[in-house]
Design an enzyme around this catalytic site. Structure first.
Site: not given
Length: 215
Positions: A89, A152, A182
């Site tokens: 991430d 995300k 996300k």
């Protein structure tokens, strides 16, 4: 809002521990809890790798500011993959997005993608609470162009805040079914988690996973 069964919801969760003071014992306990709860993965700091667990292992890159040289982010991602990370991430340079330098944002993401190629899953943290709707759309498009697998919402460390249903819905509208979305940051209740899924999230970053699953 649709109710989601516990097992299904758990399989959408990255059970997360990114506190600077986290120890290896804390991470081991996190892994055991994730396994017991049926979470999809754990998400830990890169210095905690490798981790022995039966769930997927995610880590972060350029965290939490995103103000790292692309070469540094790429090296960090490559090192994490070498140490067993299944997912990375990465944080974008939020300032670059705010000033409209979306080509730079895309190049930054692409550098990490090349350093951590598939099957590593690359999620791009955009800090949606710090961006306008137009900037969110542009960053999501840059992430897709650069080969990311997910966009995300948040690190959970930014003063502007974490995930919102509006941002998640906008991100989903932008990437369609081509990328995952996300939602992460400030999701502390079952209701909030289900609202994010209803808005379009396909993965959730949670600290208090047990509390969310137990309602």
């Amino acid at each position: 809002m649709t109710h989601i069964e516990n097992a299904q919801l758990a399989q959408m969760v990255d059970h997360t521990l990114l506190k600077p003071e986290a120890t290896h014992a804390d991470v081991a306990a996190l892994a055991r809890e994730a396994e017991a709860l049926g979470a999809y993965s754990i998400c830990v700091s890169p210095s905690m790798l490798p981790v022995e667990t039966t769930v997927k292992v995610a880590t972060v890159c350029g965290f939490p500011s995103g103000k790292h040289a692309s070469a540094v982010k790429a090296a960090e991602a490559a090192d994490s993959v070498a140490k067993g990370a299944d997912e990375v991430d990465m944080v974008i340079d939020v300032g670059a997005a705010i000033e409209g330098s979306f080509e730079a944002v895309e190049a930054d993401i692409r550098a990490v993608r090349e350093a951590a190629p598939s099957p590593c899953v690359l999620k791009v943290i955009i800090e949606s609470a710090a961006l306008t709707d137009e900037q969110i759309v542009a960053v999501c498009r840059a992430a897709e162009s650069a080969g990311a697998d997910f966009v995300k919402t948040s690190t959970g460390f930014h003063a502007a805040g974490g995930a919102s249903e509006h941002a998640v819905a906008l991100m989903r509208e932008t990437v369609g079914d081509r990328l995952g979305v996300k939602a992460s940051g400030g999701i502390r209740t079952r209701e909030a988690a289900e609202a994010m899924v209803t808005a379009g999230a396909s993965r959730l970053g949670l600290l208090g996973t047990r509390a969310v699953l137990e309602g």
